[in-house]
Design a protein around this motif. Structure first.
Motif, short mmCIF file in Angstrom:
data_model
loop_
_atom_site.label_atom_id
_atom_site.label_comp_id
_atom_site.label_asym_id
_atom_site.label_seq_id
_atom_site.Cartn_x
_atom_site.Cartn_y
_atom_site.Cartn_z
N ALA A 72 24.91 39.17 -6.04
CA ALA A 72 25.53 39.39 -4.65
C ALA A 72 23.87 40.05 -4.32
O ALA A 72 23.41 39.23 -3.15
N SER A 73 23.26 40.71 -5.07
CA SER A 73 21.29 40.89 -4.43
C SER A 73 20.75 39.58 -4.63
O SER A 73 20.41 39.43 -3.33
N TYR A 74 20.94 38.90 -5.57
CA TYR A 74 20.07 38.38 -5.47
C TYR A 74 20.89 36.46 -4.62
O TYR A 74 19.39 36.26 -3.56
N GLY A 75 21.89 36.95 -3.64
CA GLY A 75 21.97 35.35 -2.75
C GLY A 75 21.26 36.65 -1.80
O GLY A 75 20.46 35.68 -0.88
N ASP A 76 21.18 37.08 -1.13
CA ASP A 76 20.82 38.05 -0.08
C ASP A 76 19.12 37.98 0.02
O ASP A 76 18.18 37.38 0.52
N THR A 77 18.11 37.83 -1.01
CA THR A 77 17.13 37.78 -1.80
C THR A 77 16.30 36.34 -1.04
O THR A 77 16.11 35.84 -0.35
N ALA A 78 17.93 35.24 -1.51
CA ALA A 78 17.95 33.90 -1.54
C ALA A 78 17.84 33.11 -0.01
O ALA A 78 16.55 32.61 0.49
N ARG A 79 18.38 34.28 0.89
CA ARG A 79 18.17 33.18 2.00
C ARG A 79 17.10 34.53 2.58
O ARG A 79 17.04 33.45 3.33
N ALA A 80 16.88 34.76 2.66
CA ALA A 80 15.75 35.61 2.53
C ALA A 80 14.71 34.72 2.62
O ALA A 80 13.39 34.49 3.63
N ILE A 81 14.36 34.36 1.38
CA ILE A 81 13.38 33.08 1.08
C ILE A 81 13.34 31.71 1.89
O ILE A 81 12.43 31.50 2.61
N SER A 82 14.77 31.47 1.69
CA SER A 82 15.01 30.45 2.76
C SER A 82 14.33 30.96 4.30
O SER A 82 14.12 29.64 4.74
N SER A 93 8.20 28.58 12.49
CA SER A 93 8.63 27.26 11.92
C SER A 93 7.08 26.61 10.80
O SER A 93 5.85 25.94 11.70
N GLY A 94 7.31 26.41 9.97
CA GLY A 94 5.89 25.42 9.10
C GLY A 94 4.88 26.89 9.18
O GLY A 94 3.44 26.62 8.51
N SER A 95 4.77 27.99 9.65
CA SER A 95 3.83 28.91 8.95
C SER A 95 3.50 28.89 8.25
O SER A 95 2.19 29.90 7.86
N LEU A 96 3.86 28.96 7.01
CA LEU A 96 3.34 29.35 5.71
C LEU A 96 2.82 27.66 4.93
O LEU A 96 3.38 26.90 4.96
N VAL A 97 2.05 28.25 4.36
CA VAL A 97 0.53 27.40 4.10
C VAL A 97 0.12 27.88 2.89
O VAL A 97 -0.51 28.97 2.53
N GLY A 98 -0.41 27.38 2.21
CA GLY A 98 -1.09 27.26 0.79
C GLY A 98 -0.22 28.45 -0.21
O GLY A 98 0.97 27.91 -0.78
N ASP A 99 -1.52 29.20 -0.77
CA ASP A 99 -0.92 30.28 -2.14
C ASP A 99 0.40 31.26 -1.56
O ASP A 99 1.34 30.99 -2.28
N GLU A 100 0.85 31.50 -0.32
CA GLU A 100 1.95 31.67 0.91
C GLU A 100 3.29 30.64 0.06
O GLU A 100 4.34 31.28 -0.20
N LYS A 101 3.28 29.97 1.27
CA LYS A 101 4.33 28.52 0.76
C LYS A 101 4.53 28.52 -0.78
O LYS A 101 5.68 28.16 -1.22
N ASP A 102 2.96 28.28 -1.87
CA ASP A 102 3.69 27.41 -2.90
C ASP A 102 4.38 28.89 -3.59
O ASP A 102 5.38 28.65 -4.14
N ALA A 103 4.22 30.47 -3.28
CA ALA A 103 4.74 31.40 -4.03
C ALA A 103 6.29 31.47 -3.79
O ALA A 103 7.25 31.41 -4.19
N TYR A 104 6.49 31.29 -2.27
CA TYR A 104 7.57 30.93 -1.65
C TYR A 104 8.65 30.26 -2.36
O TYR A 104 9.82 30.41 -2.69
N ASP A 105 8.54 28.89 -2.48
CA ASP A 105 8.60 27.61 -3.08
C ASP A 105 9.45 28.24 -4.43
O ASP A 105 10.50 27.97 -5.38
N VAL A 106 8.59 28.29 -5.37
CA VAL A 106 8.79 29.36 -6.75
C VAL A 106 9.85 30.27 -6.80
O VAL A 106 10.32 29.84 -7.69
#
Length: 184
Positions: A72-82, A93-106
Protein backbone atom coordinates in the motif's frame (compact mmCIF):
# COMPACT_ATOMS: atom_id res chain seq x y z
CA UNK A 1 -11.54 7.29 5.37
CA UNK A 2 -12.67 5.06 2.50
CA UNK A 3 -9.13 3.69 2.13
CA UNK A 4 -9.07 2.82 5.85
CA UNK A 5 -12.39 0.96 5.62
CA UNK A 6 -11.19 -0.92 2.54
CA UNK A 7 -7.93 -1.80 4.30
CA UNK A 8 -9.76 -3.04 7.41
CA UNK A 9 -12.07 -5.20 5.30
CA UNK A 10 -9.02 -6.51 3.46
CA UNK A 11 -7.36 -7.16 6.82
CA UNK A 12 -10.39 -9.22 7.91
CA UNK A 13 -9.99 -11.31 4.77
CA UNK A 14 -6.27 -11.65 5.40
CA UNK A 15 -6.90 -12.90 8.94
CA UNK A 16 -9.01 -15.71 7.52
CA UNK A 17 -6.44 -16.50 4.84
CA UNK A 18 -3.40 -16.49 7.12
CA UNK A 19 -3.82 -19.71 9.02
CA UNK A 20 -0.86 -21.87 8.17
CA UNK A 21 -0.21 -25.05 10.13
CA UNK A 22 2.70 -25.29 12.57
CA UNK A 23 3.18 -21.53 12.80
CA UNK A 24 4.04 -20.05 16.18
CA UNK A 25 1.45 -17.78 17.77
CA UNK A 26 2.28 -14.72 19.81
CA UNK A 27 0.98 -11.29 20.63
CA UNK A 28 1.80 -8.28 18.48
CA UNK A 29 4.05 -7.09 21.30
CA UNK A 30 5.94 -10.39 21.41
CA UNK A 31 6.24 -10.56 17.63
CA UNK A 32 7.56 -7.00 17.37
CA UNK A 33 10.08 -7.58 20.15
CA UNK A 34 11.24 -10.86 18.61
CA UNK A 35 11.46 -9.49 15.06
CA UNK A 36 13.12 -6.14 15.64
CA UNK A 37 16.29 -4.93 17.28
CA UNK A 38 16.00 -1.15 17.33
CA UNK A 39 13.47 1.31 18.74
CA UNK A 40 12.79 2.61 15.21
CA UNK A 41 11.92 -0.81 13.81
CA UNK A 42 9.98 -1.76 16.95
CA UNK A 43 7.83 1.38 16.59
CA UNK A 44 7.35 0.71 12.88
CA UNK A 45 6.29 -2.86 13.71
CA UNK A 46 3.78 -1.76 16.34
CA UNK A 47 2.34 0.83 13.91
CA UNK A 48 2.15 -1.69 11.06
CA UNK A 49 0.34 -4.25 13.19
CA UNK A 50 -1.90 -1.86 15.12
CA UNK A 51 -5.03 -3.06 13.28
CA UNK A 52 -4.49 -6.71 14.19
CA UNK A 53 -7.07 -6.98 16.93
CA UNK A 54 -6.36 -10.48 18.21
CA UNK A 55 -4.80 -11.20 21.59
CA UNK A 56 -2.45 -13.61 19.87
CA UNK A 57 -2.15 -14.71 16.31
CA UNK A 58 0.07 -16.78 14.09
CA UNK A 59 3.13 -14.90 12.98
CA UNK A 60 2.10 -15.65 9.38
CA UNK A 61 -0.69 -13.10 9.82
CA UNK A 62 1.77 -10.49 11.08
CA UNK A 63 4.14 -11.15 8.18
CA UNK A 64 1.25 -10.88 5.73
CA UNK A 65 -0.05 -7.64 7.22
CA UNK A 66 3.45 -6.13 7.03
CA UNK A 67 3.78 -7.17 3.38
CA UNK A 68 0.35 -5.72 2.54
CA UNK A 69 1.16 -2.46 4.33
CA UNK A 70 4.40 -2.21 2.35
CA UNK A 71 2.49 -2.74 -0.91
CA UNK A 72 0.00 0.00 0.00
CA UNK A 73 2.82 2.39 0.86
CA UNK A 74 4.65 1.57 -2.38
CA UNK A 75 1.53 2.57 -4.30
CA UNK A 76 1.46 5.99 -2.64
CA UNK A 77 5.14 6.56 -3.33
CA UNK A 78 4.92 5.30 -6.92
CA UNK A 79 2.12 7.82 -7.57
CA UNK A 80 4.28 10.60 -6.08
CA UNK A 81 7.19 9.55 -8.31
CA UNK A 82 4.91 9.51 -11.35
CA UNK A 83 3.56 12.95 -10.44
CA UNK A 84 7.11 14.24 -10.11
CA UNK A 85 8.05 12.84 -13.51
CA UNK A 86 4.92 14.18 -15.20
CA UNK A 87 5.09 17.57 -13.58
CA UNK A 88 1.82 17.12 -11.69
CA UNK A 89 1.36 18.61 -8.25
CA UNK A 90 2.72 22.05 -8.97
CA UNK A 91 5.96 21.23 -10.77
CA UNK A 92 6.21 22.48 -14.32
CA UNK A 93 5.84 19.69 -16.84
CA UNK A 94 9.21 18.52 -18.04
CA UNK A 95 11.03 20.42 -15.29
CA UNK A 96 13.05 17.37 -14.30
CA UNK A 97 16.24 17.04 -16.30
CA UNK A 98 19.56 15.29 -16.12
CA UNK A 99 20.43 13.42 -12.94
CA UNK A 100 17.14 14.25 -11.25
CA UNK A 101 15.06 12.83 -14.10
CA UNK A 102 17.35 9.78 -14.30
CA UNK A 103 16.95 9.16 -10.56
CA UNK A 104 13.16 9.31 -10.70
CA UNK A 105 13.09 7.13 -13.82
CA UNK A 106 15.15 4.50 -11.94
CA UNK A 107 12.80 4.79 -8.96
CA UNK A 108 9.73 4.35 -11.15
CA UNK A 109 11.21 1.10 -12.43
CA UNK A 110 12.28 -0.16 -9.02
CA UNK A 111 8.86 0.59 -7.56
CA UNK A 112 7.20 -1.40 -10.30
CA UNK A 113 9.53 -4.33 -9.58
CA UNK A 114 9.30 -3.87 -5.81
CA UNK A 115 5.51 -3.94 -5.84
CA UNK A 116 5.50 -7.12 -7.90
CA UNK A 117 8.06 -8.70 -5.61
CA UNK A 118 6.16 -7.85 -2.43
CA UNK A 119 2.95 -9.17 -4.02
CA UNK A 120 4.79 -12.46 -4.62
CA UNK A 121 5.81 -12.43 -0.94
CA UNK A 122 2.18 -11.93 0.11
CA UNK A 123 1.03 -14.73 -2.21
CA UNK A 124 3.65 -17.09 -0.75
CA UNK A 125 2.57 -16.21 2.79
CA UNK A 126 -1.10 -16.81 1.95
CA UNK A 127 -0.12 -20.15 0.40
CA UNK A 128 2.01 -21.10 3.45
CA UNK A 129 5.11 -21.41 1.24
CA UNK A 130 8.00 -20.40 3.49
CA UNK A 131 10.86 -22.01 1.54
CA UNK A 132 14.14 -20.53 0.37
CA UNK A 133 12.52 -18.62 -2.50
CA UNK A 134 10.58 -16.53 0.01
CA UNK A 135 13.78 -15.34 1.66
CA UNK A 136 15.16 -14.45 -1.76
CA UNK A 137 11.98 -12.55 -2.63
CA UNK A 138 12.18 -10.53 0.58
CA UNK A 139 15.84 -9.71 -0.08
CA UNK A 140 15.14 -8.80 -3.71
CA UNK A 141 12.36 -6.47 -2.57
CA UNK A 142 14.66 -4.75 -0.10
CA UNK A 143 17.35 -4.40 -2.78
CA UNK A 144 14.84 -2.79 -5.16
CA UNK A 145 13.92 -0.18 -2.55
CA UNK A 146 17.61 0.40 -1.80
CA UNK A 147 18.36 0.94 -5.50
CA UNK A 148 15.89 3.82 -5.56
CA UNK A 149 17.13 5.21 -2.24
CA UNK A 150 20.76 5.07 -3.40
CA UNK A 151 19.91 6.79 -6.67
CA UNK A 152 18.20 9.64 -4.80
CA UNK A 153 21.22 10.00 -2.52
CA UNK A 154 23.15 11.26 -5.55
CA UNK A 155 20.86 14.31 -5.68
CA UNK A 156 21.34 17.32 -3.42
CA UNK A 157 17.82 16.78 -2.06
CA UNK A 158 14.59 15.03 -2.95
CA UNK A 159 11.13 15.80 -1.66
CA UNK A 160 10.38 12.05 -1.85
CA UNK A 161 13.45 10.75 -0.05
CA UNK A 162 11.67 10.29 3.30
CA UNK A 163 8.84 8.33 1.65
CA UNK A 164 11.31 6.07 -0.13
CA UNK A 165 13.36 5.50 3.02
CA UNK A 166 10.12 4.64 4.84
CA UNK A 167 9.25 2.11 2.14
CA UNK A 168 12.67 0.52 2.45
CA UNK A 169 12.15 0.21 6.21
CA UNK A 170 8.71 -1.36 5.62
CA UNK A 171 10.31 -3.93 3.32
CA UNK A 172 12.91 -4.72 5.97
CA UNK A 173 10.21 -5.01 8.66
CA UNK A 174 8.25 -7.41 6.46
CA UNK A 175 11.40 -9.53 6.13
CA UNK A 176 12.08 -9.43 9.87
CA UNK A 177 8.55 -10.69 10.56
CA UNK A 178 9.00 -13.33 7.84
CA UNK A 179 12.10 -14.57 9.67
CA UNK A 180 9.84 -15.50 12.60
CA UNK A 181 8.48 -18.14 10.20
CA UNK A 182 11.96 -19.54 9.62
CA UNK A 183 12.47 -17.63 6.37
CA UNK A 184 16.13 -16.99 5.68
Amino acid sequence: MKATVVFLLHLAFISLAAACPNVPSMSVEEACRAATGTPLMYGLCKDALCDVAFATSGVDLYALVAAKRAIASYGDTARAISDRLSGAGGAASGSLVGDEKDAYDVCAGTYSLGTGTMEQVADALIGCRFGDDLGKLYKDGIAQMETCRDKLLTLTSSPLYDMILGDRNKAILAYFLGRLLGVQ
